[in-house]
Each structure stands twice: as structure tokens, then as C-alpha cells.
Design a protein around this motif. Structure first.
Motif: not given
Ligand code: MSP
Length: 512
Positions: A424, A427-429
Motif C-alpha cells: 500500500k 502507491k503513496d508517492t
């Protein structure tokens, strides 16, 4: 450097090796490897016991010259040491001249000191079985059982060792040396046995009855009783190395009384040598709840087992399942429980996740941890507790619980991964997301490196493969390797084959 000498029982070469032999040798190997990891120079001896009536009979039954027979079976035992990845420094065979010379020297020394005398022995003798019988061997009606064939009363001269003279010394020695026998209840049984008077030990067999043995140096018409010969292997193998006394003589429970607990310390004492520091007495394996027996087929062949599964999974199972000193049962079901839940789904899974996620989310290069929040702090705090307990349990020979602790740390690391869910985070940039992703990859890799170090004495091949996956050289010692740190930052991970493949369907027993 401190040195340490460890031996195993030497196996009879009248049949191929079985699981009991394999266990004892792996246990000795785990102890030797643990010592070496701690920086002690450990010398590990194993070997084969090749003289005596049983062996002569087995060779005759096969119609093969005895030397040829023992050579071929001894080769199987040597091959087993390689297969099991034992780190033994020597392998002694009692038919080797280096051993025979020492046995003859010791006999001569005892004879010259008056510790060995000749006497007539009268008793019932079975020619078919080539053995003396005792009253207790008779049937209730007084006849001798069929298997003994013709039984005659004979008088035979033999040589006897003055065991009886040393009984009081031995009792005193055992009372003063709590560590002489491990575990403690075996020491108690030995002392109980010694509460009855000992007989002197017959250490000869006339050549006309038994040829296959070491001739007595003072009377070539006799060969040496096989136990007197075999016990001396522990000493003959290291006579030129100055390693005596052994720190651990590892043996199974069946050969403590009288051979190792009575004959051996008395022989040494009479020779002016100290007894081994500890007789480490392990329990016996049963198979599927029944006594192991080749004739009924209730039997595990370690060679075949390692071919089907793997050496390290067998090593792990034996050490994890059996508390040193107690009996245990071996079943494929129980093996599979540990194989699946501990090795494949726990440790194997951690390896796959760590390497795969590093490849997918960090281009194969392990990042540095950038922060430490509760999940990291908790796992890092669990590590020194795990390590210290593991080391203390190993020092106390509680390897089964030591492994349990190490596995719990792996479980906690897998739980950490679930908690952080790097898939997860990937996906967090945002910078915070990236920092957490890096931290979680670094944390799981460091936890894996540390776990592999603890597992190394038991599953050295697997542990070194894990290290190779993390770009680390094979483990040489624990010094400097057991502290949580950041050494993996910047290291490229390497692909590792599947360590614990899914069992082939035809090897898995149907559920009952
Ligand atoms: N040759 C003697 C030992 C001489 S030592 C100077 C001997 N050989 S043996 O081949 O019968 O056994 C070798 C070792 O294997 C012993 O320590 C014995 O206890 C161990 N085991 C034999 N069967 C076993 C199990 N079923 N389980 C665990 N260990 C077992 O005795």
C-alpha cells in the motif's frame, strides 16, 4: 582461543544408518556449530564401531569377507556425514591402525599395572549363538529356548578388568560432579545402579569363538571385548592433539549403563586419565508411535528422507521436535506441520516477501530506515530479548525452545509487514509515504538477517542462502552479527531459489 571437544557414539556397521544415528550426529553438529559461532574452537569427532560378534555374523550372513563388509557399510556412514552437512573434524573407524595401536597400548598398560588378570570362567554356552547364557535365559520349565541350539556347560579362561576396585571412587566422582551426566535424572539412575556391587569386566574373547577384534597384546589367542575397544575411540582419535578430556560425549540412553557411565570412566581413571566432562544422554525416536524397526518396516531412512524433503528441513525438524534428553516421536504428519507452518509459511514467506518487495518497490536495492515509529520500535525491542533468550537456551542445550523463540521473532516480523503493508505504501508517492516504505523494507531485511544468524547452526545452508539473498557472505561467527543496525542499506538483493518448496502431492499423507 578456548577449545572444546565433542564426540558422538560410534555406530555399529552391521546395518545402514537410520534416523536415530542421524539425530545424534546432527545434535552434535548443532552444538559444535553453536560453539564455533561463539568464537570457541570446537573439535567434533564421529565414527564407526566395527568389531565384535554381531558384525562378524552380519558379514558371514552376507557371505562377504568381514573387512569388505565393514568397509562398505562404513562408507554409508561417511556418506551420511556429508549428506547431513556435518562439520565433523574427524571420522574414526575402530578397524584403523591408529585406533588399534592405542587400544593395545592401553591394555598393556593396565595389564602391567595389575588391573587385568586371567581367570577361569564356568558357564552355559550356546554354540549356535556363540554366547554365554545366564540362568535368566532359561524357560520357566528349566529348558533352554530353541534359538540357542545345543547348550553345554564349559569352562573357559578369560581376562578380567578390576572394575570392582573402582566402584567407590566412581560413586564419589559422580556425587561430586553434577555435570558428569546430563540430564540429571540419568545421573540419578546411574547412581542407583551403582548402589549394587559391580562385577569385574571380562575384556577378552577367545579367538576360536571370535576372530574379528583387536588381539590382546599380552595374549594373542584372545581378542578385545568390543566395548572396551570401542570406548577408547574418543581418546585414540585425539591422542596426538592434546584434546582429552572430551567436553561432551553424546550418547543415546541405551548405552549409558553400564558402558559409558561405568566402564568408561573407570577405564580412564585406571589409565590415569580424567573422565569426559559430560555424558550428554539423548532420548530415542519412535516412528509413528512405535519402536523403530527395520524388520517391520517402521523405519525412516535419512538418505531417502533428505532426497524427498531437504537436509535442512530434516535437521530443523529433529532439533525442533525433540527436547534434548527426552524421547520423541517421528511422523510424516508432524514433520509436515512444522515444515509448512514454520519453515515454508513463516520463514520462507519472510524471505520471499523481503526479496520480492525490495525488487519491486526499490529496484532491488535495500534502502536505509528513515524513521522509527511504534511498529519499528516494538520489533527492534523484541530482537535483543529474542537473541538473549535464544543464546541462553542454546547454552543450556534447550535447542527446541531456542528455535521456537527464533521462529516467534520471524512471526513478529511477518506481522510487522502486515501492519506496514508496503504494497500500500508503494502507491503513496508523498515524501512521508516513501520514507515509510523505505523504513519498512529496511526493517524487514534487518530482521531477516538477524533471524538467519540465529538459525545458522541448525540450518546452515538455508541461513547462508538467505544471507546471500541479502548480499551477505556466509556466516563465520556471531561476533558483530547479532546487533540491530543498518549495514544492509545500499545492498543489492540477489534472487534465492524457493527454500521450502510445496510438498509434492504424492508425498503428503491423506488426512485420517
Ligand atoms: N556401537 C555402539 C556405540 C559405541 S560408542 C563407543 C552402538 N551403536 S548403535 O549403532 O547401536 O547406536 C549408535 C547410537 O545411536 C547410540 O547412541 C544409540 O543410542 C543411538 N540410537 C539408536 N537408535 C536410536 C533411536 N531410535 N533414537 C535415537 N537414537 C538412537 O550403540
Amino acid at each position: 582461543m578456548e577449545s572444546f571437544y565433542i564426540t558422538t557414539a560410534i555406530d555399529y556397521v552391521n546395518g545402514s544408518p537410520h534416523l536415530g544415528h542421524a539425530y545424534e550426529k546432527v545434535l552434535a553438529d548443532v552444538i559444535a556449530r553453536t560453539k564455533r559461532m561463539m568464537g570457541t574452537r570446537a573439535y567434533f569427532l564421529t565414527g564407526t564401531d566395527e568389531h565384535g560378534q554381531k558384525i562378524q555374523q552380519s558379514a558371514r550372513a552376507k557371505g562377504v569377507p568381514t573387512q569388505q563388509f565393514v568397509d562398505s557399510v562404513a562408507a554409508e556412514f561417511v556418506a551420511l556425514t556429508k549428506l547431513l552437512n556435518l562439520s565433523n573434524d574427524d571420522f574414526i573407524r575402530t578397524t584403523e591402525s591408529r585406533h588399534q595401536t592405542v587400544v593395545r597400548d592401553c591394555l598393556q598398560k593396565l595389564y602391567d599395572k595389575g588391573e587385568i588378570y586371567r581367570a577361569e570362567y564356568q558357564g552355559y554356552y550356546s554354540t549356535r549363538q556363540e554366547q554365554f547364557l545366564q540362568e535368566k535365559d532359561r524357560l520357566p520349565d528349566g529348558r533352554w529356548p530353541e534359538i540357542f541350539g545345543e547348550v553345554t556347560e564349559i569352562t573357559e579362561a578369560n581376562y578380567f578388568f578390576r572394575l570392582r576396585n573402582y566402584q567407590a571412587w566412581l560413586v564419589g566422582y559422580i556425587e561430586q560432579h553434577e555435570d558428569f551426566v546430563f540430564p540429571a535424572h540419568r545421573r540419578k539412575s546411574l547412581l542407583e545402579f551403582l548402589s549394587e556391587p559391580l562385577n569385574d569386566l571380562c575384556i577378552s574373547r577367545p579367538k576360536e569363538r571370535l576372530e574379528w577384534g583387536i588381539p590382546l597384546p599380552f595374549d594373542e589367542n584372545y581378542v578385545t571385548y568390543v566395548w572396551f575397544d570401542a570406548l577408547l575411540n574418543y581418546y585414540s582419535a585425539v591422542i596426538d592433539r592434546g584434546l582429552w578430556p572430551a567436553d561432551y560425549n553424546i550418547i543415546g540412553k541405551d548405552i549409558l549403563i553400564p558402558a559409558h557411565g561405568i566402564y568408561w570412566p573407570i577405564m580412564l581413571h585406571a589409565l590415569g586419565l580424567p573422565p569426559p566432562r559430560t555424558l550428554l544422554v539423548h532420548g530415542w525416536w519412535s516412528i509413528n508411535g512405535e519402536k523403530m524397526s527395520k524388520s517391520t518396516g517402521n523405519y525412516v531412512d535419512p538418505v531417502e528422507f533428505c532426497r524427498t524433503w531437504s537436509v535442512d528441513s530434516l535437521r530443523y525438524f529433529m532439533i525442533r521436535e525433540m527436547a534434548v534428553g527426552q524421547d520423541s516421536d517421528f511422523s510424516l504428519q508432524q514433520f509436515l506441520v512444522r515444515y509448512n507452518s514454520e519453515l515454508a509459511n513463516n520463514l520462507g514467506n519472510l524471505v520471499n516477501r523481503t526479496l520480492n518487495m525490495t525488487t519491486r518497490f526499490a529496484a532491488g536495492v535495500l534502502p536505509a530506515a528513515e524513521l522509527a515509529e511504534d511498529p519499528e520500535r516494538e520489533l527492534q525491542a523484541l530482537w535483543p530479548r529474542t537473541r538473549d533468550e535464544f543464546l541462553a537456551l542454546s547454552a543450556g542445550l534447550q535447542f527446541h525452545t531456542a528455535l521456537e523463540r527464533a521462529m516467534q521473532f520471524v512471526t513478529a516480523t511477518n506481522a510487522y509487514i502486515e501492519r506496514r503493508a508496503p504494497w500500500k505504501l508503494a502507491k503513496d508517492t508523498s515524501p512521508a509515504g516513501l520514507a515509510l516504505l523505505k523504513t519498512s523494507l529496511a526493517t524487514m531485511a534487518e530482521a531477516l538477517r538477524l533471524s538467519a544468524s540465529l538459525f545458522w547452526p541448525v540450518i546452515p545452508t538455508v541461513a547462508d542462502k538467505i544471507r546471500a539473498g541479502l548480499g551477505q557472505p556466509p556466516l563465520a561467527a556471531w561476533a558483530g552479527e547479532l546487533d540491530w543496525g543498518g549495514r544492509l542499506a545500499g545492498v543489492s538483493v540477489q534472487p534465492v531459489e524457493i527454500l521450502f518448496p510445496k510438498p509434492p502431492a504424492d508425498k503428503v499423507p491423506a488426512k485420517s
